[in-house]
Design an enzyme around this catalytic site. Structure first.
Site, PDB file in Angstrom:
ATOM      1  N   LYS A   1      -5.274  50.500 -21.313  1.00 62.19           N
ATOM      2  CA  LYS A   1      -4.352  51.026 -20.574  1.00 62.19           C
ATOM      3  C   LYS A   1      -3.893  50.222 -19.457  1.00 62.19           C
ATOM      4  O   LYS A   1      -4.774  49.650 -18.825  1.00 62.19           O
ATOM      5  CB  LYS A   1      -4.835  52.624 -20.186  1.00 62.19           C
ATOM      6  CG  LYS A   1      -4.599  53.377 -21.441  1.00 62.19           C
ATOM      7  CD  LYS A   1      -4.869  54.789 -21.590  1.00 62.19           C
ATOM      8  CE  LYS A   1      -4.619  55.497 -22.679  1.00 62.19           C
ATOM      9  NZ  LYS A   1      -5.246  57.033 -22.763  1.00 62.19           N
TER      10      LYS A   1
ATOM     11  N   ARG B   1     -12.226  56.538 -27.717  1.00 63.85           N
ATOM     12  CA  ARG B   1     -11.142  55.881 -28.526  1.00 63.85           C
ATOM     13  C   ARG B   1     -10.494  54.656 -28.171  1.00 63.85           C
ATOM     14  O   ARG B   1     -10.159  54.246 -27.018  1.00 63.85           O
ATOM     15  CB  ARG B   1     -10.021  56.884 -28.424  1.00 63.85           C
ATOM     16  CG  ARG B   1      -8.879  56.892 -29.273  1.00 63.85           C
ATOM     17  CD  ARG B   1      -7.939  57.947 -28.667  1.00 63.85           C
ATOM     18  NE  ARG B   1      -6.469  57.695 -29.722  1.00 63.85           N
ATOM     19  CZ  ARG B   1      -5.644  56.763 -29.265  1.00 63.85           C
ATOM     20  NH1 ARG B   1      -5.725  56.221 -28.373  1.00 63.85           N
ATOM     21  NH2 ARG B   1      -4.667  56.735 -30.177  1.00 63.85           N
TER      22      ARG B   1
HETATM   23  N1  PMM Z   1      -4.215  58.206 -25.567  1.00 66.43           N
HETATM   24  C1  PMM Z   1      -3.501  57.598 -26.248  1.00 66.43           C
HETATM   25  C2  PMM Z   1      -3.125  58.392 -27.330  1.00 66.43           C
HETATM   26  N2  PMM Z   1      -3.857  59.246 -27.791  1.00 66.43           N
HETATM   27  N3  PMM Z   1      -5.842  60.685 -27.569  1.00 66.43           N
HETATM   28  C3  PMM Z   1      -6.685  61.093 -26.649  1.00 66.43           C
HETATM   29  N4  PMM Z   1      -7.580  62.056 -27.235  1.00 66.43           N
HETATM   30  N5  PMM Z   1      -7.202  60.249 -25.603  1.00 66.43           N
HETATM   31  C4  PMM Z   1      -6.448  59.535 -25.286  1.00 66.43           C
HETATM   32  O1  PMM Z   1      -6.617  59.060 -24.058  1.00 66.43           O
HETATM   33  C5  PMM Z   1      -5.114  58.808 -26.071  1.00 66.43           C
HETATM   34  C6  PMM Z   1      -4.909  59.718 -27.236  1.00 66.43           C
HETATM   35  C7  PMM Z   1      -2.225  56.598 -25.739  1.00 66.43           C
HETATM   36  O2  PMM Z   1      -2.938  55.454 -26.151  1.00 66.43           O
HETATM   37  P1  PMM Z   1      -2.419  54.357 -27.397  1.00 66.43           P
HETATM   38  O3  PMM Z   1      -1.013  54.213 -27.090  1.00 66.43           O
HETATM   39  O4  PMM Z   1      -3.149  53.116 -26.916  1.00 66.43           O
HETATM   40  O5  PMM Z   1      -2.833  55.000 -28.571  1.00 66.43           O
END
Ligand code: PMM
Length: 291
Positions: A221, A262
């Site tokens: 991020k 994640r």
């Molecule tokens: N961040 C993203 C997408 N899904 N789900 C959860 N539970 N927590 C998060 O911090 C989260 C998520 C966005 O990140 P990406 O675009 O790298 O997938």
């Protein structure tokens, strides 16, 4: 952090590692690398090979400012990927705010729902999860990506986020979702400035005080890119080069007892959580021996 585990998921005695499979053309962190369903399946299988405990399949980019796909488009993106990864034996989580997508993904073999809106985006989501009785991630959320950074205003970010998450947990319980299904997530980067994310990480124990397992999504991020900015140009480090920093966050979060991380790069975080678990076991053993 609470010593509780959601129903029906692996319990390897360490923090779990959830690998990210974005089936989107515009995800900020992997540049839409896995957009075509077949490429996404191959990517998911590679993450499994690296040892991912869970693979999280999402068809909607939540990048700040992103436009939403239609439900039909989201289904078209995620269903074939969920189906194939589940058939290959993966524990699949579906990353969606839509009850219809969650229901169809569960029918296709998903075993968990990751809802970044914490049930706020779709009124049908909590009743669905009460019927489905599978692990359900409630993330802290204040609105859709298009305008969310305008909502990054807090008195005390940790107190406010924990208070808002508590309301979501209460709503989920009232809807009939068993407490053993619920996971909470502070939602790093969602209506949060960089400083808010750091404060939440430094005070994760307060999120754990909600009594539910905690999931953290810090991977690649932009707040990490800012810390790693080039000292000469002040330009943030690009997303694909943020994995060592992600790994550092993984160690620190796992040491605090976070249930699941994640991440995009599963291999490095899996090594990190295994080392952290070994270190923690030794520290606990030494403490007992000295008593
Ligand atoms: N961040 C993203 C997408 N899904 N789900 C959860 N539970 N927590 C998060 O911090 C989260 C998520 C966005 O990140 P990406 O675009 O790298 O997938």
């Amino acid at each position: 952090m609470p010593e509780v585990h959601p129903y029906g998921l692996p319990r390897p005695g360490r923090t779990l590692v959830m690998g990210v499979v974005n089936v989107t053309p515009d995800s900020f962190s992997d540049g839409g690398r896995s957009f075509a369903p077949q490429a996404a399946v191959a990517h998911g299988l590679a993450l499994l090979e690296q040892g991912a405990d869970i693979v999280d399949v999402g068809g909607e980019s939540t990048r700040p400012g992103a436009a939403r796909p239609t439900a039909e488009e989201e289904l078209r993106r995620v269903l074939p990927v969920v189906r194939e990864l589940a058939a290959a034996g993966a524990v699949v989580s579906v990353d969606t705010m839509r009850a219809e997508v969650a229901a169809r993904a569960l029918d296709a073999g998903a075993r968990m729902v990751n809802d970044v809106s914490g049930g706020l985006a779709d009124a049908a989501m909590l009743p669905l999860m009460a019927r489905a009785q599978v692990p359900y991630v409630l993330m802290h959320w204040r609105g859709h990506s298009a305008g969310m950074q305008a909502d990054a205003v807090y008195r005390d970010v940790v107190t406010d986020v924990v208070g808002e998450l508590r309301l979501r947990v209460e709503a989920a319980l009232e809807a009939g979702i068993p407490p053993g299904c619920l996971v909470v997530d502070p939602g790093l980067g969602f209506a949060k400035e960089a400083g808010h994310n750091w404060e939440l990480l430094a005070r994760l124990a307060e999120v754990g005080a909600l009594g539910r397992p905690v999931l953290v999504g810090a991977s690649r991020k932009s707040f990490l890119g800012q810390v790693l900015a080039d000292p000469a140009t002040r330009r943030p480090r690009p997303a694909p080069s943020r994995d060592a920093a992600t790994c550092a966050v993984s160690v620190l979060a796992a040491a605090q007892g976070v249930w699941c991380l994640r991440v995009h790069d599963v291999a490095s975080t899996l090594d990190a959580v295994r080392v952290t678990a070994r270190w923690g076991a030794e520290a606990a053993h030494s403490a007992r021996a000295q008593r």
